[in-house]
Write an enzyme that holds these catalytic residues in place. Structure first.
Site, PDB file in Angstrom:
ATOM      1  N   THR A   1       0.815  -1.218   0.000  1.00 14.07           N
ATOM      2  CA  THR A   1       0.000   0.000   0.000  1.00 14.07           C
ATOM      3  C   THR A   1       0.850   1.270   0.000  1.00 14.07           C
ATOM      4  O   THR A   1       1.972   1.271   0.525  1.00 14.07           O
ATOM      5  CB  THR A   1      -0.904   0.005   1.269  1.00 14.07           C
ATOM      6  OG1 THR A   1      -1.445   1.309   1.472  1.00 14.07           O
ATOM      7  CG2 THR A   1      -0.130  -0.360   2.518  1.00 14.07           C
ATOM      8  N   ASP A   2       0.291   2.338  -0.531  1.00 18.44           N
ATOM      9  CA  ASP A   2       0.989   3.642  -0.494  1.00 18.44           C
ATOM     10  C   ASP A   2       1.124   4.170   0.934  1.00 18.44           C
ATOM     11  O   ASP A   2       1.913   5.081   1.190  1.00 18.44           O
ATOM     12  CB  ASP A   2       0.282   4.674  -1.385  1.00 18.44           C
ATOM     13  CG  ASP A   2      -1.147   5.017  -0.944  1.00 18.44           C
ATOM     14  OD1 ASP A   2      -1.677   4.360  -0.031  1.00 18.44           O
ATOM     15  OD2 ASP A   2      -1.732   5.949  -1.536  1.00 18.44           O
ATOM     16  N   GLU A   3       0.342   3.583   1.868  1.00 19.04           N
ATOM     17  CA  GLU A   3       0.389   4.092   3.242  1.00 19.04           C
ATOM     18  C   GLU A   3       1.747   3.861   3.894  1.00 19.04           C
ATOM     19  O   GLU A   3       2.073   4.496   4.896  1.00 19.04           O
ATOM     20  CB  GLU A   3      -0.730   3.468   4.074  1.00 19.04           C
ATOM     21  CG  GLU A   3      -2.094   3.786   3.480  1.00 19.04           C
ATOM     22  CD  GLU A   3      -3.255   3.585   4.436  1.00 19.04           C
ATOM     23  OE1 GLU A   3      -3.036   3.632   5.650  1.00 19.04           O
ATOM     24  OE2 GLU A   3      -4.366   3.382   3.939  1.00 19.04           O
TER      25      GLU A   3
ATOM     26  N   TYR B   1      -1.278  -0.392  11.064  1.00 17.72           N
ATOM     27  CA  TYR B   1      -1.542  -1.091   9.793  1.00 17.72           C
ATOM     28  C   TYR B   1      -0.409  -0.844   8.816  1.00 17.72           C
ATOM     29  O   TYR B   1       0.180  -1.780   8.262  1.00 17.72           O
ATOM     30  CB  TYR B   1      -2.879  -0.627   9.186  1.00 17.72           C
ATOM     31  CG  TYR B   1      -2.999  -0.957   7.697  1.00 17.72           C
ATOM     32  CD1 TYR B   1      -3.082  -2.280   7.268  1.00 17.72           C
ATOM     33  CD2 TYR B   1      -3.006   0.053   6.723  1.00 17.72           C
ATOM     34  CE1 TYR B   1      -3.169  -2.597   5.908  1.00 17.72           C
ATOM     35  CE2 TYR B   1      -3.086  -0.249   5.365  1.00 17.72           C
ATOM     36  CZ  TYR B   1      -3.174  -1.579   4.966  1.00 17.72           C
ATOM     37  OH  TYR B   1      -3.244  -1.879   3.625  1.00 17.72           O
TER      38      TYR B   1
ATOM     39  N   LYS C   1       2.492  -3.399   7.192  1.00 18.34           N
ATOM     40  CA  LYS C   1       2.706  -3.599   5.742  1.00 18.34           C
ATOM     41  C   LYS C   1       4.148  -3.237   5.373  1.00 18.34           C
ATOM     42  O   LYS C   1       4.787  -3.929   4.576  1.00 18.34           O
ATOM     43  CB  LYS C   1       1.718  -2.753   4.924  1.00 18.34           C
ATOM     44  CG  LYS C   1       0.258  -3.144   5.051  1.00 18.34           C
ATOM     45  CD  LYS C   1      -0.067  -4.551   4.586  1.00 18.34           C
ATOM     46  CE  LYS C   1       0.080  -4.748   3.091  1.00 18.34           C
ATOM     47  NZ  LYS C   1      -0.375  -6.092   2.669  1.00 18.34           N
TER      48      LYS C   1
HETATM   49  P1  NAD Z   1      -9.712  -7.285   2.632  1.00 22.07           P
HETATM   50  O1  NAD Z   1      -9.675  -6.994   4.093  1.00 22.07           O
HETATM   51  O2  NAD Z   1     -10.950  -7.023   1.862  1.00 22.07           O
HETATM   52  O3  NAD Z   1      -9.321  -8.824   2.372  1.00 22.07           O
HETATM   53  C1  NAD Z   1      -8.327  -9.486   3.086  1.00 22.07           C
HETATM   54  C2  NAD Z   1      -8.563 -10.976   2.907  1.00 22.07           C
HETATM   55  O4  NAD Z   1      -7.495 -11.666   3.574  1.00 22.07           O
HETATM   56  C3  NAD Z   1      -9.868 -11.469   3.512  1.00 22.07           C
HETATM   57  O5  NAD Z   1     -10.546 -12.298   2.600  1.00 22.07           O
HETATM   58  C4  NAD Z   1      -9.433 -12.252   4.736  1.00 22.07           C
HETATM   59  O6  NAD Z   1     -10.304 -13.334   5.043  1.00 22.07           O
HETATM   60  C5  NAD Z   1      -8.063 -12.744   4.298  1.00 22.07           C
HETATM   61  N1  NAD Z   1      -7.175 -13.034   5.433  1.00 22.07           N
HETATM   62  C6  NAD Z   1      -6.935 -12.251   6.515  1.00 22.07           C
HETATM   63  N2  NAD Z   1      -6.085 -12.869   7.346  1.00 22.07           N
HETATM   64  C7  NAD Z   1      -5.753 -14.048   6.763  1.00 22.07           C
HETATM   65  C8  NAD Z   1      -4.889 -15.119   7.128  1.00 22.07           C
HETATM   66  N3  NAD Z   1      -4.202 -15.098   8.283  1.00 22.07           N
HETATM   67  N4  NAD Z   1      -4.775 -16.164   6.286  1.00 22.07           N
HETATM   68  C9  NAD Z   1      -5.467 -16.195   5.121  1.00 22.07           C
HETATM   69  N5  NAD Z   1      -6.322 -15.227   4.743  1.00 22.07           N
HETATM   70  C10 NAD Z   1      -6.451 -14.162   5.546  1.00 22.07           C
HETATM   71  O7  NAD Z   1      -8.485  -6.482   2.036  1.00 22.07           O
HETATM   72  P2  NAD Z   1      -8.324  -5.776   0.615  1.00 22.07           P
HETATM   73  O8  NAD Z   1      -8.844  -4.408   0.711  1.00 22.07           O
HETATM   74  O9  NAD Z   1      -8.836  -6.682  -0.428  1.00 22.07           O
HETATM   75  O10 NAD Z   1      -6.731  -5.684   0.544  1.00 22.07           O
HETATM   76  C11 NAD Z   1      -5.973  -6.751  -0.021  1.00 22.07           C
HETATM   77  C12 NAD Z   1      -4.506  -6.409   0.058  1.00 22.07           C
HETATM   78  O11 NAD Z   1      -4.272  -5.177  -0.624  1.00 22.07           O
HETATM   79  C13 NAD Z   1      -3.999  -6.195   1.484  1.00 22.07           C
HETATM   80  O12 NAD Z   1      -2.709  -6.747   1.578  1.00 22.07           O
HETATM   81  C14 NAD Z   1      -3.943  -4.686   1.639  1.00 22.07           C
HETATM   82  O13 NAD Z   1      -2.951  -4.297   2.558  1.00 22.07           O
HETATM   83  C15 NAD Z   1      -3.617  -4.257   0.233  1.00 22.07           C
HETATM   84  N6  NAD Z   1      -4.097  -2.915  -0.156  1.00 22.07           N
HETATM   85  C16 NAD Z   1      -5.410  -2.576  -0.006  1.00 22.07           C
HETATM   86  C17 NAD Z   1      -5.841  -1.316  -0.428  1.00 22.07           C
HETATM   87  C18 NAD Z   1      -7.283  -0.893  -0.346  1.00 22.07           C
HETATM   88  O14 NAD Z   1      -7.593   0.256  -0.644  1.00 22.07           O
HETATM   89  N7  NAD Z   1      -8.213  -1.769   0.032  1.00 22.07           N
HETATM   90  C19 NAD Z   1      -4.926  -0.394  -0.957  1.00 22.07           C
HETATM   91  C20 NAD Z   1      -3.583  -0.782  -1.078  1.00 22.07           C
HETATM   92  C21 NAD Z   1      -3.187  -2.057  -0.686  1.00 22.07           C
END
Ligand code: NAD
Length: 336
Positions: free
Chosen positions: A124-126, A148, A152
């Site tokens: 993430t950009d964060e 968080y 990351k």
């Molecule tokens: P989300 O919370 O919707 O999904 C996370 C998924 O991971 C869920 O299905 C959860 O059940 C699963 N999970 C959690 N812990 C687990 C474990 N121990 N073992 C197996 N599965 C597990 O998240 P998202 O928004 O889809 O984000 C996905 C990735 O992208 C993350 O790594 C996040 O840091 C990154 N990201 C998200 C955003 C955003 O805007 N949502 C932006 C940049 C990066």
């Protein structure tokens, strides 16, 4: 092409990515490994669950035996699984460190032992922390502010160290804020859409001054697929290109979309360490051919439409989506 293991593929971005990869003729097999925490649901995969190319496994990325077996059976790993909600990281920090850092380490170890050909770590950009001006490039230092982002950032560094030390072919992607259908309503866009659909009030942190880059989830998935196919091991790729808006400007857009007024918006105390502004330079991935395709207004309309048509998917989650925080009366009715 490949036998791809997708962790967190029942979550928001991971499920969009799994659906996308299943459409690629050269992908022979996709396995989704997901623990189905509060944030995951097989319903996010929908009709993709019927694909003969897809196997779904409920399991934890911290389970070394399980991920070692799965890594042996796949040529590539795309790692989305994480605890992803900033507010939760304030009161459940241990889960963020456990999943995001130790879970990533467990997967990397499995990838190292199996000799996988590709490992894309989705970040993430964060991790760059707040920027008052300019845009973060991949070479900039990382300065995460909240647990968080720190979890990351730690996992990014562990992942890159596995390239340097063991030659695991790791690429890291860092994207801006994603939005789109099937996002958990704890995040601001689906939360506000859900509340507007229910006729409930909206709450803005502080004065709504925080700037974020809003990227359609399919554009992020386009970038991640490019990195999977053509990224250089050991490299980080920023994925941005959506629209930069303050949370107040974003709220204004949503209010207009629903014909609602500022009288339904309350201002609540800002959360701790709420970074004022993120901004990404994404010229490096553009050189690979990345080109975001979705405009914000169309993307928001499509997203709102999904929430309108699928109340059964989000209404039961709404009550726990955001802790109740008292409004700041003097900030109510503060137009853009
Ligand atoms: P989300 O919370 O919707 O999904 C996370 C998924 O991971 C869920 O299905 C959860 O059940 C699963 N999970 C959690 N812990 C687990 C474990 N121990 N073992 C197996 N599965 C597990 O998240 P998202 O928004 O889809 O984000 C996905 C990735 O992208 C993350 O790594 C996040 O840091 C990154 N990201 C998200 C955003 C955003 O805007 N949502 C932006 C940049 C990066």
């Amino acid at each position: 092409m490949e036998q791809v293991l997708i962790t967190g593929g029942a979550g928001f971005i991971g499920s969009h990515f799994a659906r996308r990869l299943l459409r690629a003729d050269d992908v022979a097999r996709v396995t989704v490994l997901d623990a189905l925490t509060y944030a995951g649901s097989v319903e996010n995969l929908g009709e993709a669950m019927l694909s003969p190319k897809l196997t779904f496994i409920r399991g934890d990325i911290c389970d070394a035996q399980l991920v070692e077996r799965l890594a042996q059976e796949h040529t590539a790993i795309v790692h989305f699984a994480a605890e992803s909600h900033v507010d939760r990281s304030f009161y459940d920090t241990g889960s963020f460190l456990g999943t995001n850092v130790l879970g990533t380490y467990t997967l990397l170890e499995a990838a190292r032992k199996a000799g996988v050909c590709r490992f894309v770590h989705v970040s993430t950009d964060e991790v760059y922390g707040p920027l008052l001006t300019g845009q973060a490039a991949e070479t900039d230092p990382i300065r995460p502010s909240v647990p968080y982002a720190a979890s990351k950032a730690a996992s990014d560094l562990v992942a890159l160290s596995y390239f340097q030390t063991f030659g695991v072919p790791v690429c890291v992607t860092r994207s801006s804020n994603n939005y789109g259908p099937r996002q958990h309503p704890e995040k601001i866009i689906p939360l506000f859409i859900a509340r507007l659909l229910k006729g409930h009030r909206l709450t803005l942190h502080g004065r709504g001054q925080h700037v974020r880059n809003w990227l359609h989830v399919e554009d992020n998935c386009q970038g991640i697929e490019l990195v999977l196919r053509a990224g250089t091991p050991g490299e980080v790729y920023n994925i941005g290109g959506g629209t930069d808006l303050t949370s107040k400007e974003l709220t204004g857009l949503l209010l207009r979309m629903f014909d609602a007024g500022w009288d339904c918006v309350d201002y609540i105390p800002d959360r701790a360490a709420n970074d004022l502004r993120y901004a990404l330079n994404w010229s490096k991935i553009a050189a690979l051919g990345y080109c975001p395709e979705r405009g914000l207004e169309d993307g928001l309309a499509e997203t709102a439409d999904w929430y309108r048509r699928n109340p059964d998917r989000w209404a039961p989650l709404l009550r726990t989506a955001q802790p109740a925080v008292p409004a700041i009366p003097e900030l109510i009715d503060h137009p853009v």
